[in-house]
Design an enzyme around this catalytic site. Sequence first.
Site: not given
Ligand SMILES: O=P(O)(O)OC[C@H](O)CO
Length: 348
Positions: A180, A237
């Site tokens: 993701k 995200t």
């Molecule tokens: O800031 P990111 O894109 O690493 O996302 C943070 C977490 O994985 C959200 O669940």
Amino acid sequence: DHLGDSDHHVYLWSRSKEFCDHFNQHYRSIHQLKDHQFSTHITAVGPQFPSQSLIDKIDILLFAIPTEGVRSNLAALKPLLNFERLPLLIFVNKGIEASTQCMTLEIIADELGPGVAKAATFLSGPSFAKEIVRRQPTSVAIASLTLERAQKAAEVFHQPWFRCYTSDDPIGVELAGAMKNVYAIVAGAAEGLGFENNTRASLITRALSEMTRVGKAYGANPLTYLGLAGVGDLILTCSSPLSRNYTVGKRLAAGEKIDDILKTLGSVAEGVATSKALKSVIEDLELDLPIANSVRRADDFSVAFVYTGKDVKERAQWLMSLPSVPELDLPENELSEPVRRLRAKLGM
Ligand SMILES: O=P(O)(O)OC[C@H](O)CO
Ligand SMILES: NC(=O)c1ccc[n+]([C@@H]2O[C@H](COP(=O)([O-])OP(=O)(O)OC[C@H]3O[C@@H](n4cnc5c(N)ncnc54)[C@H](O)[C@@H]3O)[C@@H](O)[C@H]2O)c1
């Protein structure tokens, strides 16, 4: 902070003496979450690696470091572990190791053996740290090949403001969490190009299809992708500038160079390293995943990250001009090289 906030006594290891001194005096961080008053149940330890006496007395080891650092830390930890009385191991990182294409389950098997990997637990799902510390209602999945371990980890984390759902599909949960981040870069780039709601909804849906196909090829449960670690975290995200990966994509679309973005981001964006690993994984699985493939240029792997400015726009046009294909299509590809390797390492 969540565990300290839940009355557990927590030792927080940092490699920075400055951080440890500041934290123990003020219960505040010097980098992320600077405005947050952390729980007084937390004691910062470091900068040296945790000592044998500390490791001997702890019940739970929580790994909240980028995936690229997991292998070296497990190697350092190995001589300190009592394999007869292992603490509960919980991993919250979301990535695939770039140089080996290993997920964390495999890294643990490599460094600590298949028994430890099978007992390890993986927490994933829509959970921005900035919102957890403000006790915003949050739900996550906790997965392990040993379901009792997932249940134990869920009990440790579960609170009225933090729900934990258990899963026996760590492969699906881990791959979902890692992938993701790559799609969040694409979603951020789409926003940066000025694309709106229709585009984001299409991207999220087709990303979910790509993620599910990779999971299925690895023998994961396709239903995992309808859960918190799958569509839940993907929606979060791919929709919020709070995401570092989304921010990377948005800044790339604005024409910034990846090196400059990473220097100023101040925190890890796992999707950057994972996009490299994922490219090899999907080649080995012989899957056609055009969105994941958009993040890196096929002909030049040496470039740290490639699609900037005009390239992002060209790639978006290319994605939209691909021929029509069946919407719902799951592969039966469980004997491909990455899957064989993973299963052999885990003795499955
Ligand atoms: O800031 P990111 O894109 O690493 O996302 C943070 C977490 O994985 C959200 O669940
Ligand atoms: N921040 C979130 O909202 C969030 C939520 C869920 C999961 N995660 C995942 O947790 C992991 C860590 O994210 P984060 O937000 O804490 O990142 P961060 O960049 O804010 O912090 C990572 C910390 O790990 C340290 N670190 C880096 N390499 C290390 C190594 N080799 N050995 C020891 N320490 C090392 C860094 O110094 C830093 O203090 C990532 O995989 C991320 O995807 C983050």
